[in-house]
Structure formats: C-alpha cells, structure tokens
Design a protein around this motif. Structure first.
Motif: not given
Lengths: 81, 81
Positions: A35-39, A7-19, B40-45, A73-77
C-alpha cells in the motif's frame, strides 16, 4: 481545462502513511500488500490546448504540487474538455 | 490484483488544502480554479476476479480509506492484472 494530477512517493522512498494504511487494513481482515499513499489534485487550468495544459501542469508539479526529489507525478486531462 | 483508489472531498464540502493549493498556484502566476485535494491509495489486493476485488475495495473505503460522510471514492483496477 479540467485536469487531475496524481502525486505519489517514488519507489524506494519510505511511506509511513502507506504502511499505516496497510497495517490497519490487515487488522480489519483485508490481506493487502504494497500500500502506498499519495495525493490527487483536481483543478481547472487555463490553456488553449492539451500540450500547453500539460506543460503548465508539469511546471506546477515541479514548483509546488510535488517534491520531485521524493515524489513522482502523473498528469491526466479530461478528454472532452 | 493491483488497484488504485482515489478519495476526494465531496462537492460542497470545504477543502482548505485545495484552497491553499489554488491560492499558492495563483501567487506563482498560474491562474487555476476549483482546485481540490484528495488522496490516492495504490495497493495489491487478494481477489480471484475483478468483481471480488471491487467489492473488497469498496468495503475498505467505507471502513477505513474514506470518510463516506464527506468524501467520495473511485476504484480503478489494473486491466492486465
């Protein structure tokens, strides 16, 4: 069936944790960017096949695991499950 | 180079967030089990090759992104980066 949901913040959505992560990594001497942070949610789901598992997981994401307004969200089996 | 880092609670470590997710999904009618929640952390390194990127990311995980005592991490690099 074992599944992993990202689960990730969509592009354009503020992500204070990533910042905060990006800023802290830079202070530690790692020149990272974007950097972007999700779950990540790992779980075992009851399903007779992959299609059924994906459908159930998508509904779980829409109803609980993600906020569809601001998160994607992205689903992996697991293949050998 | 685009990278994705998955940080998860180690097996045996209590995961209240995972327990809450599992309990809530069951209440919604989804009989799931073994739910675990991580980040999950996405970033550019900056790195000249995949080996250097992996080494840097491992150090970022040890120092900031994960708590090695209670969390494990997994590093994925974008193939076409």
């Amino acid at each position: 069936m074992r599944a992993t949901v990202l689960v990730r913040p969509k592009p354009g959505i503020l992500d204070p944790q990533g910042e905060a992560v990006e800023s802290s990594l830079r202070q530690l001497g790692f020149p990272v960017a974007e950097a972007r942070v999700g779950r990540v949610v790992d779980l075992e789901v009851e399903a007779s096949d992959a299609d059924e598992a994906r459908a159930k997981l998508a509904e779980m994401c829409e109803r609980l695991l993600a906020n569809p307004l601001i998160e994607s969200y992205e689903i992996e089996l697991e293949r050998d499950a």
